[in-house]
Design a protein around this motif. Structure first.
Motif, PDB file in Angstrom:
ATOM      1  N   PHE A  32       0.881  -1.295   0.209  1.00  0.00           N
ATOM      2  CA  PHE A  32       0.123  -0.156   0.232  1.00  0.00           C
ATOM      3  C   PHE A  32       0.530   1.346  -0.072  1.00  0.00           C
ATOM      4  CE2 PHE A  32      -2.793   3.437   1.680  1.00  0.00           C
ATOM      5  CZ  PHE A  32      -4.014   3.548   1.864  1.00  0.00           C
ATOM      6  N   TYR A  45      -0.868  10.823   2.480  1.00  0.00           N
ATOM      7  CA  TYR A  45      -2.508   9.777   2.077  1.00  0.00           C
ATOM      8  C   TYR A  45      -3.435  10.768   1.800  1.00  0.00           C
ATOM      9  CZ  TYR A  45       0.522   6.001   3.834  1.00  0.00           C
ATOM     10  OH  TYR A  45       2.034   5.256   3.967  1.00  0.00           O
ATOM     11  N   GLU A  48      -9.430   9.153   0.547  1.00  0.00           N
ATOM     12  CA  GLU A  48      -9.832   8.333  -0.504  1.00  0.00           C
ATOM     13  C   GLU A  48      -8.666   6.837  -0.460  1.00  0.00           C
ATOM     14  OE1 GLU A  48      -8.790  11.134  -1.940  1.00  0.00           O
ATOM     15  OE2 GLU A  48     -11.414  12.107  -2.083  1.00  0.00           O
ATOM     16  N   GLN A  49      -8.123   7.541   0.266  1.00  0.00           N
ATOM     17  CA  GLN A  49      -7.324   6.125   0.886  1.00  0.00           C
ATOM     18  C   GLN A  49      -8.230   5.262   1.708  1.00  0.00           C
ATOM     19  OE1 GLN A  49      -3.359   7.928  -0.553  1.00  0.00           O
ATOM     20  NE2 GLN A  49      -2.717   6.280  -1.130  1.00  0.00           N
ATOM     21  N   TYR A  51     -10.589   4.296   2.470  1.00  0.00           N
ATOM     22  CA  TYR A  51     -11.411   3.327   1.951  1.00  0.00           C
ATOM     23  C   TYR A  51     -10.715   2.494   0.766  1.00  0.00           C
ATOM     24  CZ  TYR A  51     -14.647   6.781   3.299  1.00  0.00           C
ATOM     25  OH  TYR A  51     -15.256   7.759   3.497  1.00  0.00           O
ATOM     26  N   GLN A  52      -9.144   2.895   0.632  1.00  0.00           N
ATOM     27  CA  GLN A  52      -9.207   0.807  -0.111  1.00  0.00           C
ATOM     28  C   GLN A  52      -8.150   0.432   0.467  1.00  0.00           C
ATOM     29  OE1 GLN A  52      -6.308   4.083  -2.293  1.00  0.00           O
ATOM     30  NE2 GLN A  52      -8.377   4.516  -3.985  1.00  0.00           N
ATOM     31  N   GLY A  54      -8.763  -0.919   3.263  1.00  0.00           N
ATOM     32  CA  GLY A  54      -9.634  -1.737   4.291  1.00  0.00           C
ATOM     33  C   GLY A  54      -8.707  -2.236   5.250  1.00  0.00           C
TER      34      GLY A  54
END
Length: 56
Positions: A32, A45, A48-49, A51-52, A54
């Motif tokens: 990541f 960062y 939006e990241q 949500y990426q 996880g």
């Protein structure tokens, strides 16, 4: 990208409920990546990241 939309690694880790060290490990292992890396390897960062990744 506007700075107001970026989070420092510490801010991102706190929001995600993880540690800076974990995020650095993910970056080093290409699991990541931060949206942007600046001088002195400062990592940034986007919201939006969150949500990426996880992890939550």
């Amino acid at each position: 990208m506007a700075d107001a939309k970026l989070l420092s690694i510490s801010e991102f880790a706190k929001l995600e409920g993880t540690t800076r060290r974990t995020l650095i490990f993910y970056d080093q292992k290409d699991i990541f990546k931060p949206l942007e890396t600046r001088e002195k390897d400062y990592r940034y960062y986007s919201y939006e990241q969150l949500y990426q990744i996880g992890l939550s």
